[in-house]
Write a protein that holds these residues in place. Structure first.
Motif, mmCIF file in Angstrom:
data_model
loop_
_atom_site.group_PDB
_atom_site.id
_atom_site.type_symbol
_atom_site.label_atom_id
_atom_site.label_comp_id
_atom_site.label_asym_id
_atom_site.label_seq_id
_atom_site.Cartn_x
_atom_site.Cartn_y
_atom_site.Cartn_z
ATOM 1 N N MET A 1 1.276 -0.727 0.159
ATOM 2 C CA MET A 1 0.118 -0.361 0.194
ATOM 3 C C MET A 1 0.505 1.283 -0.048
ATOM 4 O O MET A 1 2.226 1.420 1.496
ATOM 5 N N PRO A 2 0.400 2.620 -0.717
ATOM 6 C CA PRO A 2 1.414 3.589 -0.633
ATOM 7 C C PRO A 2 0.921 4.368 0.703
ATOM 8 O O PRO A 2 0.488 4.048 0.824
ATOM 9 N N SER A 3 2.734 5.481 1.170
ATOM 10 C CA SER A 3 1.933 5.680 2.351
ATOM 11 C C SER A 3 2.009 7.211 1.040
ATOM 12 O O SER A 3 2.852 7.392 0.586
ATOM 13 N N ILE A 4 2.051 8.410 2.350
ATOM 14 C CA ILE A 4 2.396 9.786 2.544
ATOM 15 C C ILE A 4 2.323 10.468 3.628
ATOM 16 O O ILE A 4 1.453 9.801 4.328
ATOM 17 N N LYS A 5 3.137 11.737 2.718
ATOM 18 C CA LYS A 5 3.404 12.862 4.018
ATOM 19 C C LYS A 5 2.175 12.780 4.812
ATOM 20 O O LYS A 5 1.392 13.473 3.447
ATOM 21 N N ASN A 22 -7.291 1.896 -2.345
ATOM 22 C CA ASN A 22 -8.959 2.663 -2.714
ATOM 23 C C ASN A 22 -7.852 4.074 -3.508
ATOM 24 O O ASN A 22 -8.242 4.149 -4.457
ATOM 25 N N PHE A 23 -5.986 3.597 -3.018
ATOM 26 C CA PHE A 23 -5.539 4.768 -3.027
ATOM 27 C C PHE A 23 -4.160 4.236 -4.682
ATOM 28 O O PHE A 23 -3.642 5.240 -5.150
ATOM 29 N N ALA A 118 0.135 9.417 -7.228
ATOM 30 C CA ALA A 118 0.685 9.321 -8.298
ATOM 31 C C ALA A 118 1.493 9.882 -8.639
ATOM 32 O O ALA A 118 2.710 10.379 -9.021
ATOM 33 N N ASP A 119 0.417 11.177 -9.141
ATOM 34 C CA ASP A 119 1.375 12.511 -9.649
ATOM 35 C C ASP A 119 1.668 13.344 -8.567
ATOM 36 O O ASP A 119 2.290 14.695 -8.582
ATOM 37 N N GLU A 120 2.308 13.409 -7.266
ATOM 38 C CA GLU A 120 2.327 13.615 -6.191
ATOM 39 C C GLU A 120 1.141 15.179 -5.947
ATOM 40 O O GLU A 120 1.895 16.539 -5.460
ATOM 41 N N GLN A 121 -0.020 15.003 -6.461
ATOM 42 C CA GLN A 121 -1.081 16.379 -6.353
ATOM 43 C C GLN A 121 -1.635 16.056 -5.090
ATOM 44 O O GLN A 121 -2.360 17.165 -5.626
ATOM 45 N N LEU A 122 -1.546 15.352 -3.771
ATOM 46 C CA LEU A 122 -2.368 14.935 -3.366
ATOM 47 C C LEU A 122 -1.710 14.900 -1.732
ATOM 48 O O LEU A 122 -1.185 14.597 -1.960
ATOM 49 N N TYR A 123 -1.949 15.988 -0.574
ATOM 50 C CA TYR A 123 -1.827 16.611 0.056
ATOM 51 C C TYR A 123 -2.980 15.937 1.611
ATOM 52 O O TYR A 123 -3.583 16.334 1.312
ATOM 53 N N VAL A 124 -1.790 15.435 2.619
ATOM 54 C CA VAL A 124 -2.402 15.397 3.703
ATOM 55 C C VAL A 124 -2.080 16.130 5.008
ATOM 56 O O VAL A 124 -1.357 16.705 4.886
ATOM 57 N N ILE A 125 -2.975 17.014 5.033
ATOM 58 C CA ILE A 125 -3.416 17.689 6.602
ATOM 59 C C ILE A 125 -3.572 17.166 7.452
ATOM 60 O O ILE A 125 -4.968 16.634 7.264
ATOM 61 N N ASP A 126 -3.167 17.297 8.797
ATOM 62 C CA ASP A 126 -3.902 16.566 10.093
ATOM 63 C C ASP A 126 -4.635 16.842 10.745
ATOM 64 O O ASP A 126 -5.581 16.438 11.163
#
Length: 212
Positions: A1-5, A22-23, A118-126
């Motif tokens: 599964m992918p991980s994200i910052k 799902n991602f 995949a394009d690094e255009q999604l950001y996760v905010i806490d």
């Protein structure tokens, strides 16, 4: 599964999180196109209507005799070339709505969302939150990430202060995670999601696995 910052509102990295399957759905351009076309078609009212020459009141009498006037022959004052005449190929009210299967619609949404990852255009905010609900607070957030294109902010709750702070910024739009669609994801260059919103999508994935 992918991980994200995971970041905070100041643009500082606070950790990472694992994304569910799902991602990492394969990109399906045809399905995404169908979802976008369906969404736009369903937004059309289809209420425009004009009258053809047969529907315009009057015009039954020949305006002047056939010959001898020096003018072109005319049979009715309601012909399209006359003022107050009918419209050629007049538009009529119609239903533009289209239908799309629920599973296909959801698959298109996951495909578009996975493309952003995949394009690094999604950001996760806490935590997406502002103190006073001022526009300058949201401007500071955009400057911290150096966002210079359209941004979609997906929230897990209807925070009135956040919505008010983003209302006057034309390149920033806010939406609840339950209402976001494929069109919203594709339309914006960058998607910013609250950590709770991401977890909500992961929970949906787990529930579907249990049902299967």
């Amino acid at each position: 599964m992918p991980s994200i910052k995971v970041y905070n509102m100041k643009g500082q990295e606070t950790g990472t999180m694992e994304l569910g399957v799902n991602f990492e759905v394969a990109y399906n351009e045809a399905l995404i196109h169908q979802a976008v076309v369906t969404r736009l078609a369903n937004e059309r009212q289809g209420t425009k209507s004009s009258l053809t020459r047969s529907e315009v009141r009057g015009g039954g009498k020949k305006p002047y005799r056939q010959k001898g006037t020096g003018s072109a022959r005319q049979g009715s004052t309601r012909a399209p070339q006359w003022i107050k005449g009918g419209v050629v190929f007049a538009p009529k009210s119609r239903d533009f709505s289209k239908k799309m299967n629920r599973k296909a619609k959801y698959a298109a949404f996951l495909s578009a969302l996975s493309k952003k990852v995949a394009d690094e255009q999604l950001y996760v905010i806490d935590e997406i939150a502002v103190e006073n609900g001022k526009t300058k607070e949201m401007v500071a957030f955009l400057d911290a990430f150096k966002f210079d294109k359209t941004v979609l902010m997906v929230m897990a709750n209807d925070d009135v202060k956040v919505i008010r702070a983003a209302a006057n910024i034309p390149t920033l739009s806010t939406i609840h995670c339950d209402l976001v669609s494929t069109y919203d994801v594709v339309k914006n260059a960058v998607v910013v999601m609250a950590k709770e919103a991401v977890e909500a999508f992961i929970c949906v994935e787990e529930q579907e696995e249990v049902q299967e």
